[in-house]
Structures are given as C-alpha cells and as structure tokens.
Design a protein around this motif. Structure first.
Motif, PDB file in Angstrom:
ATOM      1  N   LEU A 282       0.836  -1.206   0.000  1.00 25.36           N
ATOM      2  CA  LEU A 282       0.000   0.000   0.000  1.00 25.36           C
ATOM      3  C   LEU A 282       0.870   1.255   0.000  1.00 25.36           C
ATOM      4  N   PHE A 283       1.939   1.240   0.788  1.00 27.01           N
ATOM      5  CA  PHE A 283       2.849   2.380   0.848  1.00 27.01           C
ATOM      6  C   PHE A 283       3.511   2.631  -0.504  1.00 27.01           C
ATOM      7  N   LEU A 284       3.919   1.571  -1.193  1.00 29.94           N
ATOM      8  CA  LEU A 284       4.572   1.728  -2.491  1.00 29.94           C
ATOM      9  C   LEU A 284       3.616   2.291  -3.535  1.00 29.94           C
ATOM     10  N   ILE A 285       2.362   1.837  -3.512  1.00 31.85           N
ATOM     11  CA  ILE A 285       1.365   2.377  -4.442  1.00 31.85           C
ATOM     12  C   ILE A 285       1.176   3.868  -4.191  1.00 31.85           C
ATOM     13  N   MET A 286       1.033   4.231  -2.913  1.00 28.17           N
ATOM     14  CA  MET A 286       0.850   5.629  -2.555  1.00 28.17           C
ATOM     15  C   MET A 286       2.077   6.455  -2.940  1.00 28.17           C
ATOM     16  N   LEU A 287       3.261   5.882  -2.742  1.00 31.47           N
ATOM     17  CA  LEU A 287       4.501   6.593  -3.039  1.00 31.47           C
ATOM     18  C   LEU A 287       4.634   6.885  -4.525  1.00 31.47           C
ATOM     19  N   VAL A 288       4.204   5.954  -5.374  1.00 27.77           N
ATOM     20  CA  VAL A 288       4.283   6.157  -6.818  1.00 27.77           C
ATOM     21  C   VAL A 288       3.456   7.372  -7.236  1.00 27.77           C
ATOM     22  N   PHE A 289       2.231   7.462  -6.738  1.00 30.38           N
ATOM     23  CA  PHE A 289       1.362   8.573  -7.116  1.00 30.38           C
ATOM     24  C   PHE A 289       1.910   9.900  -6.598  1.00 30.38           C
ATOM     25  N   ILE A 290       2.305   9.940  -5.342  1.00 22.17           N
ATOM     26  CA  ILE A 290       2.781  11.193  -4.765  1.00 22.17           C
ATOM     27  C   ILE A 290       4.085  11.627  -5.424  1.00 22.17           C
ATOM     28  N   ALA A 291       4.992  10.670  -5.682  1.00 17.72           N
ATOM     29  CA  ALA A 291       6.260  11.011  -6.340  1.00 17.72           C
ATOM     30  C   ALA A 291       6.001  11.572  -7.738  1.00 17.72           C
ATOM     31  N   TYR A 292       5.031  11.019  -8.445  1.00 23.01           N
ATOM     32  CA  TYR A 292       4.716  11.519  -9.784  1.00 23.01           C
ATOM     33  C   TYR A 292       4.231  12.968  -9.731  1.00 23.01           C
ATOM     34  N   PHE A 293       3.332  13.269  -8.794  1.00 16.54           N
ATOM     35  CA  PHE A 293       2.814  14.628  -8.703  1.00 16.54           C
ATOM     36  C   PHE A 293       3.896  15.605  -8.251  1.00 16.54           C
ATOM     37  N   LEU A 294       4.752  15.189  -7.317  1.00 17.59           N
ATOM     38  CA  LEU A 294       5.842  16.058  -6.888  1.00 17.59           C
ATOM     39  C   LEU A 294       6.806  16.323  -8.039  1.00 17.59           C
ATOM     40  N   TRP A 295       7.103  15.287  -8.821  1.00 16.74           N
ATOM     41  CA  TRP A 295       7.991  15.450  -9.970  1.00 16.74           C
ATOM     42  C   TRP A 295       7.373  16.376 -11.013  1.00 16.74           C
ATOM     43  N   SER A 296       6.068  16.243 -11.231  1.00 17.19           N
ATOM     44  CA  SER A 296       5.377  17.111 -12.192  1.00 17.19           C
ATOM     45  C   SER A 296       5.433  18.569 -11.755  1.00 17.19           C
ATOM     46  N   MET A 297       5.185  18.806 -10.454  1.00 18.28           N
ATOM     47  CA  MET A 297       5.239  20.178  -9.958  1.00 18.28           C
ATOM     48  C   MET A 297       6.648  20.738 -10.024  1.00 18.28           C
ATOM     49  N   TRP A 298       7.650  19.917  -9.699  1.00 21.67           N
ATOM     50  CA  TRP A 298       9.043  20.374  -9.752  1.00 21.67           C
ATOM     51  C   TRP A 298       9.449  20.708 -11.181  1.00 21.67           C
ATOM     52  N   ARG A 299       9.047  19.875 -12.136  1.00 15.30           N
ATOM     53  CA  ARG A 299       9.378  20.124 -13.534  1.00 15.30           C
ATOM     54  C   ARG A 299       8.732  21.416 -14.025  1.00 15.30           C
ATOM     55  N   GLU A 300       7.491  21.652 -13.585  1.00 13.93           N
ATOM     56  CA  GLU A 300       6.787  22.861 -14.005  1.00 13.93           C
ATOM     57  C   GLU A 300       7.460  24.099 -13.414  1.00 13.93           C
ATOM     58  N   GLU A 301       7.823  24.038 -12.128  1.00 19.23           N
ATOM     59  CA  GLU A 301       8.494  25.176 -11.502  1.00 19.23           C
ATOM     60  C   GLU A 301       9.851  25.429 -12.136  1.00 19.23           C
ATOM     61  N   LYS A 302      10.562  24.364 -12.479  1.00 17.20           N
ATOM     62  CA  LYS A 302      11.879  24.518 -13.094  1.00 17.20           C
ATOM     63  C   LYS A 302      11.779  25.129 -14.485  1.00 17.20           C
ATOM     64  N   GLY A 303      10.667  24.852 -15.193  1.00 14.47           N
ATOM     65  CA  GLY A 303      10.510  25.364 -16.546  1.00 14.47           C
ATOM     66  C   GLY A 303      10.135  26.829 -16.604  1.00 14.47           C
ATOM     67  N   ARG A 304       9.791  27.416 -15.452  1.00 10.30           N
ATOM     68  CA  ARG A 304       9.385  28.826 -15.449  1.00 10.30           C
ATOM     69  C   ARG A 304      10.605  29.733 -15.595  1.00 10.30           C
TER      70      ARG A 304
END
Length: 304
Positions: A282-304
């Motif tokens: 359960l933790f690994l499933i949750m970690l995959v989703f949260i890591a994806y969203f954090l990576w998406s937000m980081w990529r967006e902030e870096k692209g600004r």
C-alpha cells in the motif's frame, strides 16, 4: 570607544556560518519528529514484512515468503482491485469540488447558507458519515429505496449486494471528500488574478474558455493538493468500510488497509508480518502517485 570586531580567524564556527545554520536549527525539531514518527515506523514495517511474527513471540525470518503468499491470496487481489476502484471514482471529488466552488464564489442571495450546507460534510466524522449512509441504504426503511419506490422501482439492498456494496461506500466517501476539494478551490479562487479575468473578457473569452484557459491554470496549486489528498484518502479508506460493511458481504468490500488490519490484528494468530507486507504494498502504491505529482510540480516550476 567601542571595541573592534574580532578578526575573522578568531570567530567561532557558528558565527562564521550563522546564516546557513540558523534555518536548520529551526527545522531540526520537526525533522526529528518526522524521522521518529514517520521514517522509523516505515523502516520497521518493511523489516517486519520479512518475518513470520505474531506480535508477541519470537519472529522467524522468512525473507520474501509473505510477498510470495500475497501473490496467491484471492482476498488480497479483491482488496487491490477495490482500491483501484476507490482511486478511480474518488477522483470525481476534484471536478465536483471545483464546480461547487465556482458556484459558491458567485454573488447570490443566501450564498452563506449554501456555503454552510456544502461545508457541513467536511466537519463531521467519517463514522457519522458511515452511519448516515447506512441508514440511507436500508433495504426497507432507507430514503434511497423510498425514493425508488415513488418511481415504481423495487427496493435494492446496496450494502448487501457484493456487486454494489463497494460503490455504495465510495459514494458515501465522496460526500465529505468533495466538500474538502471545494474548500481548497474556494481558497484558490480568492487568489485568481482579476486582471487576467478582465483581459480574457476583452478577448471575448467566456464560459468554458474562460474556465479552461484562464481560471484553471491559476488553480494548479489547489489542484495538486486536491489530487494528493484525494489519492491518500482513497488508499487509506478504512473507517467507512469498518462502519458500513466490516469488509462484507463475503469480503467483497475489503481494501488493502482493511485487509491489513484483519490480518495483523483481527484474525486468530495475529499475522503481523503478513499485515506489514500488505502495508508495504500500500505504501509503495501511494509513493508512486505522490512522487509523480511532486515530480510534475518540480518540472513545471523549473521550466518557469
């Protein structure tokens, strides 16, 4: 006459690095609490998952034995599929909360009353939500079947039907979750730049175009939080299942968190290692989703 400042060579290490060190001193208590109450329990759960242990006696190391057993466990498969259903349908709370927030952000007579009514599900306990919907779904006395009877449809036992029970519980969970997303979006709408709204109107952007191209892009922080909180809520759905069906009928409404509780603390023998293995999945499933969203937000902030 003031004394001269000490030479740099004679100043202490802290004085020379004060600006860099001070923020870490403020963060240290929170980091210690996080390490002790989050990181350490996660590490312990992972380690326990490699043992056959009843929680009291001696633990026997079995390596990946618990995980191998999970692969052939029909109840685990049902729980995993139910979690995927929760994830899919729980995401409806996000657009639902957005559209309610857009309505409540208008200047309408009695808007404070409407806000109170939509906010109400968020402040009540999940136990109360479970009890309310259990009464709502009662086969004979429930409001749902009363309404169906008015249109000539026969009574249905939502929580007693293995094919419907999970969806009935998800509907109960969507009620407070939509209210939470609504609050996030109401906060985000207060930060929308009015100049961009006015510029959109000058460019003849109305309705869906205004929403899609101007308002929603400014709500990305609120959307990110709504996604993370909704996914976590879907994966840890325990309270409503315990109150409304206790995993039944025939174990068809179990999810991973509830099945973990059953294996670790409810069944005869207390299989703590097996329950820990379910918790790790359960933790690994949750970690995959949260890591994806954090990576998406980081990529967006870096692209600004």
């Amino acid at each position: 006459m003031t004394a001269p400042n000490p030479a740099p060579a004679t100043r202490s290490w802290y004085k020379r690095n004060e600006i860099a060190v001070t923020p870490w001193l403020f963060l240290a208590p929170a980091m210690l609490f996080f390490a002790f109450y989050v990181i350490w329990p996660i590490y312990q759960s992972i380690m326990i998952s490699f043992y056959d242990w009843d929680g009291l006696g001696d633990a026997t190391f079995i390596g990946m034995g618990n995980y191998v057993e999970l692969m052939d466990d029909g109840a685990f498969e049902v729980s995993l599929w139910n979690n995927l259903k929760w994830l899919l349908f729980y995401l409806l709370a996000i657009p639902g909360g957005l559209f309610i927030a857009l309505f409540l952000n208008q200047t309408v007579t009695g808007i404070r009353l409407y806000k109170s009514l939509f906010f109400f599900p968020f402040v009540i306990s999940q136990v109360v939500v479970g009890l309310v919907f259990s009464w709502f779904y009662l086969p004979n006395e429930g409001l749902l079947n009363g309404v169906l009877g008015l249109v000539g449809l026969g009574p249905i036992n939502v929580l007693g039907d293995p094919d419907l029970a999970t969806y009935g519980i998800i509907a109960a969970g969507l009620w407070p979750q939509t209210a939470y997303c609504m609050i996030l979006y109401l906060t985000g709408l207060n930060a929308v730049d009015p100049e961009q709204i006015e510029a959109g109107r000058l460019d003849n952007a109305k309705g869906w175009k205004m929403l899609w191209y101007i308002i929603i892009p400014q709500l990305k922080p609120a959307t990110f939080i709504a996604f993370v909180v909704t996914i976590i809520g879907a994966l840890r759905s325990f309270d409503l299942i315990s109150i409304m069906t206790n995993g039944g009928p025939f174990g068809q409404t179990r999810v991973l968190s509830f099945y973990m509780f059953e294996k670790a603390l409810s069944e005869y023998g207390f299989r703590m290692g097996y329950g820990a293995a379910i918790a790790v999945i359960l933790f690994l499933i949750m970690l995959v989703f949260i890591a994806y969203f954090l990576w998406s937000m980081w990529r967006e902030e870096k692209g600004r």
